[in-house]
Scaffold this motif. Structure first.
Motif, mmCIF file in Angstrom:
data_model
loop_
_atom_site.group_PDB
_atom_site.id
_atom_site.type_symbol
_atom_site.label_atom_id
_atom_site.label_comp_id
_atom_site.label_asym_id
_atom_site.label_seq_id
_atom_site.Cartn_x
_atom_site.Cartn_y
_atom_site.Cartn_z
ATOM 1 N N PHE A 56 0.209 -1.279 -0.078
ATOM 2 C CA PHE A 56 0.109 0.118 -0.237
ATOM 3 C C PHE A 56 0.988 1.132 0.280
ATOM 4 N N PHE A 57 1.977 1.416 0.998
ATOM 5 C CA PHE A 57 2.466 2.584 1.337
ATOM 6 C C PHE A 57 3.498 2.753 0.432
ATOM 7 N N ILE A 58 4.179 1.991 -0.444
ATOM 8 C CA ILE A 58 5.078 2.471 -1.448
ATOM 9 C C ILE A 58 4.712 3.327 -2.984
ATOM 10 N N HIS A 97 1.708 4.126 -2.776
ATOM 11 C CA HIS A 97 1.054 5.177 -2.135
ATOM 12 C C HIS A 97 1.816 6.239 -2.782
ATOM 13 N N SER A 98 3.517 6.334 -1.926
ATOM 14 C CA SER A 98 4.341 7.639 -1.574
ATOM 15 C C SER A 98 4.595 7.808 -3.215
ATOM 16 N N PHE A 99 4.763 7.160 -3.935
ATOM 17 C CA PHE A 99 5.400 7.504 -4.885
ATOM 18 C C PHE A 99 4.159 8.094 -6.060
ATOM 19 N N LEU A 100 2.757 7.981 -6.019
ATOM 20 C CA LEU A 100 1.727 8.861 -6.207
ATOM 21 C C LEU A 100 1.783 10.470 -5.971
ATOM 22 N N VAL A 101 1.835 10.106 -4.580
ATOM 23 C CA VAL A 101 1.672 11.792 -3.821
ATOM 24 C C VAL A 101 2.939 11.924 -4.891
ATOM 25 N N GLY A 102 4.244 11.512 -4.807
ATOM 26 C CA GLY A 102 5.594 12.347 -4.873
ATOM 27 C C GLY A 102 5.208 12.973 -6.425
ATOM 28 N N ARG A 151 2.269 13.273 -8.569
ATOM 29 C CA ARG A 151 1.503 14.773 -8.036
ATOM 30 C C ARG A 151 1.710 16.194 -8.074
ATOM 31 N N GLU A 152 1.916 15.735 -6.959
ATOM 32 C CA GLU A 152 3.133 17.174 -6.564
ATOM 33 C C GLU A 152 3.988 17.866 -7.140
ATOM 34 N N LEU A 153 4.865 17.409 -8.177
ATOM 35 C CA LEU A 153 5.751 17.220 -9.138
ATOM 36 C C LEU A 153 4.868 17.693 -10.021
#
Lengths: 230, 276
Positions: free
Chosen positions: A207-209, A211-216, A218-220
């Motif tokens: 879940f978290f890998i 998740h964090s990758f996508l957050v990064g 999207r923020e980019l």
């Protein structure tokens, strides 16, 4: 926060402190002179959790040569030698390698690769003989074997683990690979603990890998949009 | 224009707890990995730094004790932090770290946002992954502590339990350690340092402050709530001094380097991992 609250909190702490003192007085263990010794077993059980009864192991070897012939049990298709093939079950022999050809020329690991993977061998660098002793190597459950559960804590483990008890010695030295079907049969607690932890690991990371990758990501994208606007 | 208004997010004691946990976690992962990989050349090297296999385990046991003490201290700290007069608000209000239904709504919204559907959720003071970070310690540390104590005192443990419990304890200890290490060194480090919103470093946990503009963007509900109460002025803080920033940047980046070094070598040498 008001005055009242602080006073109230102080009172709580005092009550907590008194409760702890009371607990110390009431729940402390009885001292030895107060112990009621109903039987030797009872006192014995105060020091360890195994039963202290070992009837299941108290099988004296036969007077005649110990061929324990249980005809249904056959360990492998090819026997090591004609003499060895007569011995189907080797768990109670005084020489567990009785009749096995080329035994003298081979190292223990060659025939017992799985047994060489335990932490005593791989980490503490013990040699097999430090526990299994000199020739002849008795089967574990031979009545006079030093690794017989009746006495292995005293004869083997306590050589290095001072004060080893019988329940300590019930530690499985050669544990099966924890995720294997074999472990499920012979050591199910280990098996389920292993798969539970694997499940936890997979779910958390799966879940978290991403998740964090996508957050990064999207923020980019957002950031790049901002730069463009400027 | 560079925003300079900063507001307080973490108190000094909270930051000290984080610092202590960070330091002890790094020492535990280095000594623990040295022991886990002792069969390999790399494991030997790591243990060598700590004065050999035996010393590495000595340090591991000692720092483990400090970690347990820190954890207990934190529980006491929590008991003091809770406002017992207004328990409901204190436990389930927006400033609390306890998960609630709002987090589930945020999560589903966030997932939709990640795939480009809908808006970014309006987070309050704590996002759901921050809450997970916090509570992760509450399951990991007690498990590691209990199994660790069992392995340090195997003879004492066996007065209460049969010896095979040690096989299970050793397995749980190693598996949980691998889980914690991979979560912290991959997910937590990425969220805290590498993602664009916090690159090059999310300073909140070290300086204690966040820049108001950034917080408004990331946690709009929190700032709105503060503004409604008129509390923003009250928690305005001084930006950290330059030398302090240098110190925590160096500390933060050395931790990352150490973590990533352990992680990469752990993956390279993963065939040496023996859970049994």
């Amino acid at each position: 926060m008001n005055e009242n609250y602080f006073r109230w909190r102080q009172r709580c702490l005092i009550v907590l402190f008194i409760l702890m003192l009371a607990e110390l007085i009431v729940v402390t263990s009885t001292v030895f002179s107060q112990e009621e010794v109903a039987s030797a077993i009872r006192r014995y059980k105060g020091y360890e959790s195994s039963t202290g009864y070992y009837e299941e192991f108290e099988v004296k070897p036969n007077r005649i040569r110990p061929f324990v012939g249980v005809s249904e049990v056959k360990k492998s298709v090819f026997s090591y030698s004609p003499a060895a093939s007569e011995v189907r079950v080797r768990t109670r022999l005084s020489d567990s390698h009785y009749g096995i050809r080329f035994y003298e020329n081979l190292s223990c690991q060659y025939c017992h690769p799985a047994e060489a993977m335990d932490i005593h061998t791989t980490r503490a660098n013990l040699s097999c003989r430090q526990c299994h002793g000199a020739e002849p190597i008795a089967s574990i459950e031979h009545y006079y074997s030093s690794l017989n559960p009746i006495r292995k804590h005293a004869y083997v483990c306590s050589k290095c683990h001072e004060g080893a008890s019988a329940s300590f010695a019930s530690y499985i030295v050669h544990e099966p690979a924890p995720g294997s079907p074999e472990a499920r049969k012979t050591f199910s607690e280990l098996y389920y603990a292993y798969w539970f932890m694997m499940f936890l690991l997979t779910v958390t990371l799966a879940f978290f890998i991403p998740h964090s990758f996508l957050v990064g990501l999207r923020e980019l994208i957002k950031q790049i949009g901002k730069w463009r606007n400027q | 224009m560079i925003e300079t208004t900063v507001i307080k997010r973490f108190s000094l004691s909270e930051r000290l707890f984080h610092f202590l946990l960070m330091l002890s976690f790094l020492i535990q992962s280095a000594t623990g990995f040295g022991r886990l990989f002792i069969n390999s050349k790399w494991g030997e090297k790591v243990c060598y730094v700590f004065g050999g296999y035996e010393n590495a385990s000595l340090i591991h046991h000692f720092v483990g004790g400090i970690m347990i003490a820190g954890f207990l201290l934190h529980i006491i700290f929590l008991l003091f932090k809770i406002n017992w007069l207004d328990l409901r608000q204190s436990l389930f209000g927006p400033d609390s770290l306890i998960p609630n239904f709002q987090d589930i709504r945020h999560l589903s919204r966030q997932i939709r946002w990640l795939f480009g559907v809908g808006d970014h959720p309006r987070f309050d003071r704590w996002t759901y992954w921050e809450k997970f970070d916090y509570w992760g310690v509450f399951w990991g540390l007690p498990l590691l502590a209990i199994t660790g104590i069992m392995l340090i005192y195997p003879l004492w443990t066996c007065r209460f339990a049969p010896g095979w419990i040690l096989n299970v304890a050793a397995l749980l200890h190693r598996a949980e350690a691998i889980l914690a290490v991979s979560y912290i060194f991959i997910v937590h480090f990425f969220i805290g340092h590498l993602r664009p919103a916090s690159f090059p470093m999310n300073e909140a946990m070290f300086s204690g402050n966040v820049v108001l503009g950034q917080a408004t963007e990331e946690k709009p509900a929190w700032i709105e709530r503060l503004k409604m109460k008129g509390a923003i002025e009250k928690i305005k803080a001084q930006p950290p001094s330059q030398w302090f920033r240098v110190i925590y940047y160096v500390f933060g980046y050395s931790s990352i380097l150490l973590g990533v070094y352990l992680l990469i070598n752990g993956i390279i040498y993963s065939r040496y991992i023996r859970l049994h």
